[in-house]
Design an enzyme around this catalytic site. Structure first.
Site, PDB file in Angstrom:
ATOM      1  N   HIS A  70       3.407   5.557   5.078  1.00  0.00           N
ATOM      2  CA  HIS A  70       2.993   4.198   4.729  1.00  0.00           C
ATOM      3  C   HIS A  70       2.184   3.625   5.888  1.00  0.00           C
ATOM      4  CE1 HIS A  70       3.355  -0.012   3.385  1.00  0.00           C
ATOM      5  NE2 HIS A  70       3.596   0.507   2.207  1.00  0.00           N
ATOM      6  N   HIS A 104       7.991  -4.228  -5.587  1.00  0.00           N
ATOM      7  CA  HIS A 104       8.440  -3.144  -4.692  1.00  0.00           C
ATOM      8  C   HIS A 104       9.873  -2.761  -5.018  1.00  0.00           C
ATOM      9  CE1 HIS A 104       5.050  -5.011  -2.618  1.00  0.00           C
ATOM     10  NE2 HIS A 104       4.865  -3.851  -2.008  1.00  0.00           N
ATOM     11  N   ASP A 158       5.747  -0.313  -5.660  1.00  0.00           N
ATOM     12  CA  ASP A 158       5.300   0.442  -4.492  1.00  0.00           C
ATOM     13  C   ASP A 158       6.480   0.742  -3.571  1.00  0.00           C
ATOM     14  OD1 ASP A 158       2.767   0.047  -5.482  1.00  0.00           O
ATOM     15  OD2 ASP A 158       1.999  -1.004  -3.708  1.00  0.00           O
ATOM     16  N   HIS A 165       1.104   6.462  -3.356  1.00  0.00           N
ATOM     17  CA  HIS A 165       0.877   5.339  -2.435  1.00  0.00           C
ATOM     18  C   HIS A 165       0.509   5.890  -1.051  1.00  0.00           C
ATOM     19  CE1 HIS A 165       1.102   1.220  -1.232  1.00  0.00           C
ATOM     20  NE2 HIS A 165       2.311   1.201  -0.749  1.00  0.00           N
TER      21      HIS A 165
HETATM   22 ZN    ZN Z   1       3.421  -0.399   0.285  1.00  0.00          ZN
END
Ligand code: ZN
Length: 232
Positions: A104, A195, A49, A100
Protein backbone atom coordinates in the site's frame (compact mmCIF):
# COMPACT_ATOMS: atom_id res chain seq x y z
CA UNK A 1 0.35 19.07 1.34
CA UNK A 2 3.07 16.64 2.33
CA UNK A 3 1.56 16.05 5.78
CA UNK A 4 -1.74 15.33 4.11
CA UNK A 5 -0.12 12.86 1.75
CA UNK A 6 1.60 11.01 4.58
CA UNK A 7 -1.62 10.65 6.56
CA UNK A 8 -3.70 7.52 5.89
CA UNK A 9 -6.15 9.38 3.71
CA UNK A 10 -7.65 8.82 0.31
CA UNK A 11 -8.00 12.37 -1.02
CA UNK A 12 -9.56 13.17 -4.37
CA UNK A 13 -6.22 13.84 -6.00
CA UNK A 14 -7.65 12.62 -9.26
CA UNK A 15 -9.09 16.10 -9.66
CA UNK A 16 -5.73 17.73 -9.04
CA UNK A 17 -4.13 15.45 -11.60
CA UNK A 18 -6.94 16.27 -14.01
CA UNK A 19 -8.17 12.70 -14.14
CA UNK A 20 -11.92 12.24 -14.47
CA UNK A 21 -13.80 11.02 -11.42
CA UNK A 22 -17.34 10.94 -12.67
CA UNK A 23 -17.32 11.22 -16.43
CA UNK A 24 -18.22 7.86 -17.89
CA UNK A 25 -17.65 9.21 -21.42
CA UNK A 26 -13.95 9.55 -20.77
CA UNK A 27 -13.58 5.87 -19.98
CA UNK A 28 -13.20 5.30 -23.71
CA UNK A 29 -9.85 7.09 -23.54
CA UNK A 30 -8.67 4.57 -20.95
CA UNK A 31 -8.59 7.16 -18.18
CA UNK A 32 -9.73 6.36 -14.64
CA UNK A 33 -13.45 6.60 -14.19
CA UNK A 34 -15.72 6.72 -11.21
CA UNK A 35 -18.72 5.56 -13.15
CA UNK A 36 -19.29 2.53 -15.24
CA UNK A 37 -22.22 1.95 -17.56
CA UNK A 38 -24.06 -0.66 -15.50
CA UNK A 39 -26.67 -3.13 -16.60
CA UNK A 40 -29.19 -0.97 -14.75
CA UNK A 41 -29.06 2.81 -14.23
CA UNK A 42 -30.53 2.22 -10.78
CA UNK A 43 -27.52 0.38 -9.41
CA UNK A 44 -24.36 1.50 -7.60
CA UNK A 45 -20.94 -0.19 -7.57
CA UNK A 46 -19.88 -0.54 -3.94
CA UNK A 47 -16.12 -1.03 -3.59
CA UNK A 48 -13.88 -1.88 -0.63
CA UNK A 49 -10.15 -1.10 -0.47
CA UNK A 50 -7.24 -2.36 1.67
CA UNK A 51 -8.29 -5.92 2.60
CA UNK A 52 -8.63 -8.77 3.01
CA UNK A 53 -8.87 -8.35 6.79
CA UNK A 54 -9.58 -11.22 9.23
CA UNK A 55 -12.47 -9.37 10.88
CA UNK A 56 -13.42 -6.53 8.55
CA UNK A 57 -13.85 -8.59 5.39
CA UNK A 58 -16.09 -11.31 6.92
CA UNK A 59 -18.18 -8.55 8.53
CA UNK A 60 -18.76 -6.85 5.15
CA UNK A 61 -19.47 -10.19 3.47
CA UNK A 62 -22.11 -11.01 6.08
CA UNK A 63 -23.86 -7.64 5.70
CA UNK A 64 -23.70 -7.75 1.90
CA UNK A 65 -25.25 -11.25 1.96
CA UNK A 66 -28.03 -10.12 4.28
CA UNK A 67 -28.92 -7.35 1.79
CA UNK A 68 -28.35 -9.55 -1.26
CA UNK A 69 -25.83 -6.93 -2.47
CA UNK A 70 -22.67 -7.31 -4.59
CA UNK A 71 -19.37 -5.48 -4.18
CA UNK A 72 -15.88 -5.27 -5.65
CA UNK A 73 -12.91 -5.74 -3.29
CA UNK A 74 -9.68 -3.92 -4.25
CA UNK A 75 -7.24 -6.07 -2.32
CA UNK A 76 -3.62 -5.63 -1.20
CA UNK A 77 -1.29 -8.49 -2.18
CA UNK A 78 0.59 -8.60 1.14
CA UNK A 79 -2.76 -9.18 2.87
CA UNK A 80 -3.97 -11.67 0.26
CA UNK A 81 -1.03 -14.02 0.88
CA UNK A 82 -1.86 -14.06 4.61
CA UNK A 83 -5.52 -15.01 4.17
CA UNK A 84 -6.20 -16.23 0.62
CA UNK A 85 -9.34 -18.09 1.72
CA UNK A 86 -11.16 -14.76 2.06
CA UNK A 87 -10.78 -14.14 -1.69
CA UNK A 88 -12.37 -17.49 -2.40
CA UNK A 89 -15.24 -16.51 -0.11
CA UNK A 90 -15.69 -13.21 -1.96
CA UNK A 91 -15.99 -14.99 -5.29
CA UNK A 92 -18.20 -17.76 -3.89
CA UNK A 93 -20.63 -15.09 -2.66
CA UNK A 94 -20.81 -13.40 -6.07
CA UNK A 95 -18.43 -10.49 -5.45
CA UNK A 96 -15.49 -9.39 -7.61
CA UNK A 97 -11.80 -9.08 -6.75
CA UNK A 98 -9.62 -6.26 -8.10
CA UNK A 99 -6.07 -5.02 -7.46
CA UNK A 100 -5.13 -2.16 -5.11
CA UNK A 101 -1.40 -3.06 -5.11
CA UNK A 102 0.95 -5.60 -3.55
CA UNK A 103 2.10 -2.99 -1.02
CA UNK A 104 0.00 0.00 0.00
CA UNK A 105 2.42 2.62 -1.28
CA UNK A 106 2.07 5.94 -3.01
CA UNK A 107 3.09 5.64 -6.67
CA UNK A 108 4.78 9.02 -6.88
CA UNK A 109 8.57 8.89 -6.93
CA UNK A 110 8.66 5.10 -7.35
CA UNK A 111 10.66 3.77 -10.28
CA UNK A 112 8.94 2.13 -13.21
CA UNK A 113 10.62 -1.16 -12.30
CA UNK A 114 9.27 -0.96 -8.73
CA UNK A 115 5.77 -0.15 -9.93
CA UNK A 116 5.72 -2.97 -12.46
CA UNK A 117 7.05 -5.41 -9.88
CA UNK A 118 4.39 -4.34 -7.34
CA UNK A 119 1.49 -4.74 -9.78
CA UNK A 120 2.77 -8.02 -11.22
CA UNK A 121 3.23 -9.46 -7.73
CA UNK A 122 -0.24 -8.27 -6.76
CA UNK A 123 -1.87 -9.91 -9.78
CA UNK A 124 0.00 -13.16 -9.03
CA UNK A 125 -1.10 -13.09 -5.37
CA UNK A 126 -4.75 -12.81 -6.44
CA UNK A 127 -4.41 -15.56 -9.06
CA UNK A 128 -2.70 -17.88 -6.56
CA UNK A 129 -5.36 -17.21 -3.94
CA UNK A 130 -8.50 -17.69 -5.98
CA UNK A 131 -7.67 -18.45 -9.60
CA UNK A 132 -9.19 -15.17 -10.85
CA UNK A 133 -7.24 -12.58 -12.83
CA UNK A 134 -8.13 -9.02 -11.83
CA UNK A 135 -9.25 -6.60 -14.54
CA UNK A 136 -9.56 -3.43 -12.45
CA UNK A 137 -7.00 -1.43 -10.46
CA UNK A 138 -7.22 1.45 -7.99
CA UNK A 139 -4.04 3.11 -6.67
CA UNK A 140 -3.37 3.64 -2.95
CA UNK A 141 -4.62 7.12 -1.95
CA UNK A 142 -6.34 7.36 -5.33
CA UNK A 143 -3.17 8.76 -6.87
CA UNK A 144 -1.54 7.61 -10.11
CA UNK A 145 1.73 8.83 -11.49
CA UNK A 146 1.90 9.11 -15.29
CA UNK A 147 4.13 6.01 -15.28
CA UNK A 148 1.91 3.96 -12.99
CA UNK A 149 -1.18 4.76 -15.04
CA UNK A 150 0.60 3.63 -18.21
CA UNK A 151 1.99 0.43 -16.64
CA UNK A 152 -1.41 -0.53 -15.22
CA UNK A 153 -2.80 -0.34 -18.75
CA UNK A 154 0.09 -2.38 -20.15
CA UNK A 155 -0.71 -5.11 -17.63
CA UNK A 156 -4.30 -5.26 -18.84
CA UNK A 157 -5.85 -3.51 -15.84
CA UNK A 158 -8.46 -0.76 -16.16
CA UNK A 159 -8.11 2.04 -13.60
CA UNK A 160 -11.13 2.84 -11.46
CA UNK A 161 -11.52 5.65 -8.94
CA UNK A 162 -14.81 6.58 -7.25
CA UNK A 163 -17.66 9.07 -7.17
CA UNK A 164 -18.60 9.00 -3.46
CA UNK A 165 -16.79 7.93 -0.31
CA UNK A 166 -17.47 7.66 3.40
CA UNK A 167 -14.07 8.94 4.62
CA UNK A 168 -14.29 5.87 6.80
CA UNK A 169 -10.53 5.67 7.44
CA UNK A 170 -10.72 8.54 9.92
CA UNK A 171 -10.29 8.07 13.64
CA UNK A 172 -13.03 10.48 14.68
CA UNK A 173 -16.06 9.54 12.68
CA UNK A 174 -19.23 7.54 13.22
CA UNK A 175 -21.20 5.02 11.16
CA UNK A 176 -23.88 7.68 10.65
CA UNK A 177 -21.39 10.22 9.31
CA UNK A 178 -19.77 7.64 7.05
CA UNK A 179 -23.14 6.60 5.64
CA UNK A 180 -24.34 10.19 5.18
CA UNK A 181 -21.17 11.10 3.27
CA UNK A 182 -21.20 7.99 1.10
CA UNK A 183 -24.86 8.59 0.18
CA UNK A 184 -24.48 12.31 -0.54
CA UNK A 185 -25.34 12.92 -4.20
CA UNK A 186 -25.26 9.20 -4.91
CA UNK A 187 -26.85 8.25 -8.24
CA UNK A 188 -27.15 5.18 -10.41
CA UNK A 189 -23.86 4.08 -12.06
CA UNK A 190 -21.77 5.72 -9.32
CA UNK A 191 -18.83 3.98 -7.69
CA UNK A 192 -18.74 4.18 -3.87
CA UNK A 193 -15.48 3.83 -1.92
CA UNK A 194 -15.36 2.15 1.51
CA UNK A 195 -12.69 0.14 3.37
CA UNK A 196 -12.97 -3.34 4.85
CA UNK A 197 -9.61 -3.15 6.66
CA UNK A 198 -7.77 -0.94 9.15
CA UNK A 199 -4.21 -1.87 8.11
CA UNK A 200 -3.56 1.56 6.59
CA UNK A 201 -6.10 3.68 8.49
CA UNK A 202 -7.40 4.39 12.00
CA UNK A 203 -7.57 1.34 14.28
CA UNK A 204 -10.84 -0.61 14.14
CA UNK A 205 -12.12 1.65 11.35
CA UNK A 206 -13.67 -1.42 9.70
CA UNK A 207 -16.11 -1.72 12.61
CA UNK A 208 -17.50 1.74 11.88
CA UNK A 209 -17.58 0.93 8.17
CA UNK A 210 -19.52 -2.29 8.77
CA UNK A 211 -22.17 -0.42 10.75
CA UNK A 212 -22.26 2.26 8.06
CA UNK A 213 -22.62 -0.34 5.29
CA UNK A 214 -25.83 -1.57 6.87
CA UNK A 215 -27.19 2.00 6.91
CA UNK A 216 -26.02 2.63 3.32
CA UNK A 217 -27.69 -0.49 1.96
CA UNK A 218 -30.92 0.27 3.84
CA UNK A 219 -31.02 3.80 2.39
CA UNK A 220 -30.17 2.61 -1.10
CA UNK A 221 -33.00 0.12 -0.91
CA UNK A 222 -35.44 2.87 0.10
CA UNK A 223 -34.19 4.97 -2.83
CA UNK A 224 -34.63 2.08 -5.27
CA UNK A 225 -30.89 1.65 -5.81
CA UNK A 226 -29.38 -1.82 -6.17
CA UNK A 227 -25.74 -2.85 -6.61
CA UNK A 228 -23.66 -3.96 -9.58
CA UNK A 229 -20.11 -5.23 -9.88
CA UNK A 230 -17.65 -2.59 -11.12
CA UNK A 231 -16.41 -3.51 -14.55
CA UNK A 232 -19.36 -5.68 -15.42
ZN1 ZN B 1 -6.07 2.05 0.20
Amino acid sequence: MIRYLLAPVHPPFARALNLPRTASLQSAAGAPVARWPPASPTAVAITFDDGPHPEGTPAMLEILARHDARATFFVIGEQVVRRPELLRRMLAQGHAVALHGYHHRLHLRRSEAELREDFTRGIAAIEDACGATPSLHRPPYGIYSPASLRIVGELGLAPLLWATWGKDWRKFTTPERIARRALRGLAGADVMLLHDADFYSAKRSHERTAAALDLVLESMKSAGLGTFLAGS
